[in-house]
Design an enzyme around this catalytic site. Structure first.
Site, mmCIF file in Angstrom:
data_model
loop_
_atom_site.group_PDB
_atom_site.id
_atom_site.type_symbol
_atom_site.label_atom_id
_atom_site.label_comp_id
_atom_site.label_asym_id
_atom_site.label_seq_id
_atom_site.Cartn_x
_atom_site.Cartn_y
_atom_site.Cartn_z
ATOM 1 N N LYS A 107 -3.885 -30.147 -11.995
ATOM 2 C CA LYS A 107 -5.102 -30.505 -12.729
ATOM 3 C C LYS A 107 -6.015 -31.260 -11.785
ATOM 4 C CE LYS A 107 -6.451 -30.269 -17.107
ATOM 5 N NZ LYS A 107 -5.918 -29.219 -18.013
HETATM 6 N N1 GLU Z 1 -7.691 -26.118 -18.624
HETATM 7 C C1 GLU Z 1 -6.895 -25.225 -19.380
HETATM 8 C C2 GLU Z 1 -5.635 -25.887 -19.876
HETATM 9 O O1 GLU Z 1 -5.575 -27.079 -20.009
HETATM 10 C C3 GLU Z 1 -6.653 -23.908 -18.675
HETATM 11 C C4 GLU Z 1 -5.967 -23.990 -17.352
HETATM 12 C C5 GLU Z 1 -5.942 -22.665 -16.606
HETATM 13 O O2 GLU Z 1 -6.418 -21.673 -17.135
HETATM 14 O O3 GLU Z 1 -5.441 -22.676 -15.478
HETATM 15 O O4 GLU Z 1 -4.671 -25.254 -20.209
#
Ligand code: GLU
Length: 419
Positions: A107
């Protein structure tokens, strides 16, 4: 002692310890599973439109790379800090493992209110952030995606910046790109579609007629808006909605598509149905079949949990329910059926995986194919979670996290420690 601190990280650690106790993981194995492999902090100086130079702080946390590249979104929000990003990366790990994706959790984030930047400033910041991250990311190391405050335009800037440095176009460096720039059909609505699909699955499971059902959604961004449209399409009446500007409630229901069109035009929900305005916390406790928190972490604490009036809690957001609230929900003898975040919002990363595969192969699928594969993947995870919860007599969250943590643990055990 760890670098990671704050209420969101504490929450991720508490949740992990509950699961580690349940799985009887010895204490000397816990840090290896919980602590992030790598955490990067960067300063991103940019020229502002008024001639000043401003410096924004950005982060990327790669929780583990045991099963494949780190995978996860990049968040632009004013309160972003390293502890929150680490917690979100940890949750991505359990989420990807539960969905059986060949990824570790990652993240990123920048501490900024993107609404206060001009489009040019936003582009400069996005490009500078990606430029600072180049030594640490790659299509087989860490693949970014959108999260709160970012969108497909930001992903296109990330992809372009990375590609310009490589001298070739590398679409597989990010997912959630525009369809015309190597993105996949269906990624934009995937998370919300998954929330609606699983919430409907829960209605079915509880024997509630979808045509007589009601839903309240907190958050009307990419996740909440597509979840509302998806539920409405299945016959559920949308009786409550909110975003950061307003919360509205009407037992007769709102037209989800009109609310979406309003937000597309005006960027905010305010002005759509102001006569129905209600206190945002009260909205969460109004009677409904499905309550879907689709905004930020920790909105359902002990107090809110005790006052909930829903049958199904469909967690579109990451980490909306605190461990204390989980205890309250548990004491009510599972009167509320929880679809935990790492299952409920997994549609986004599942379609991100499909996008990454298509980008690597340069071979693209139809939207029907994407949606069908998405529903099949969600259905498989759903069955595993519900089955494990029943077999072990535990909550859906404990079941979902146990599956995720156990898969990561087994992969680490099989690979062993290097050197
Ligand atoms: N931000 C999204 C989540 O928290 C998607 C992450 C992604 O598609 O890699 O799952």
């Amino acid at each position: 002692m760890t670098l990671f601190a704050g209420p969101v990280f504490d929450m991720a650690r508490t949740q992990f310890n509950i699961i580690a106790d349940h799985l009887e993981i010895p204490s000397d194995e816990r840090d290896r599973l919980l602590l992030p492999k790598r955490a990067i902090s960067v300063s991103c100086p940019i020229h502002m439109d008024d001639g000043r130079t401003a410096v924004f702080t950005g982060y990327r946390v790669q929780h583990h790379l045991t099963l494949g590249p780190a995978k996860g979104g990049t968040r632009y929000a004013p309160n972003v800090d390293i502890g929150e990003i680490a917690a979100l990366a940890i949750w991505m790990s359990w989420k990807c493992a539960l969905a059986d994706l060949p990824y570790g959790g990652g993240k990123g984030g920048v501490t900024v209110d993107p609404r206060l930047l001009s489009p040019r400033e936003l582009e400069s910041l996005s490009r500078r952030y990606m430029q600072e991250m180049i030594p640490f990311v790659g299509p087989h190391t860490d693949v970014m995606a959108p999260d709160m405050g970012t969108n497909e335009q930001v992903m296109a800037w990330f992809m372009d910046t990375y590609s310009m440095y490589q001298g070739v176009t590398v679409t597989e460096i990010v997912t959630g790109k525009p369809v015309g720039s190597g993105g996949t059909l269906g990624r934009n609505e995937a998370t919300g579609h998954g929330v609606a699909f699983l919430a409907s699955r829960a209605l079915d499971h509880l024997g509630i007629d979808p045509l007589a059902s009601t839903a309240i959604l907190q958050g009307f961004g990419n996740v909440g808006s597509h979840a509302a449209i998806g539920l409405a399409r299945r016959g559920t009446r949308i009786v409550g909605l909110s975003d950061h500007t307003v919360a509205i409630y009407d037992r007769n229901g709102f037209d989800a598509q009109s609310a979406f069109d309003h937000v597309m035009k005006h960027r905010v929900l305010k002005g759509f149905a102001d006569q129905a305005e209600i206190d945002p916390t009260e909205l969460l406790t109004k009677p409904c079949d499905i309550l879907a928190p689709c905004a930020v972490e920790r909105v359902i604490d002990e107090e809110v949990a005790a006052a909930l009036n829903c049958r199904i809690l469909a967690e579109g957001a990451n980490g909306p329910t605190t461990p204390d609230a989980d205890l309250v929900l548990g004491n009510q003898n599972n009167a509320i059926f929880v679809i935990p975040d790492i299952l409920c919002n997994a549609g986004g990363v599942i379609v991100s995986y499909f996008e990454w595969v298509q980008s690597l192969q340069q071979y693209f699928w139809s939207k029907d194919e994407v949606m069908e594969k998405l529903e099949r993947a969600l259905d498989r995870s759903w069955r595993q979670v519900v089955d494990r919860a029943n077999r072990h007599g535990v909550s859906n969250r404990t079941a979902a996290m146990s599956i995720g943590v156990d898969r990561v643990r087994k992969a680490k055990q099989a690979r062993g420690l290097f050197p």
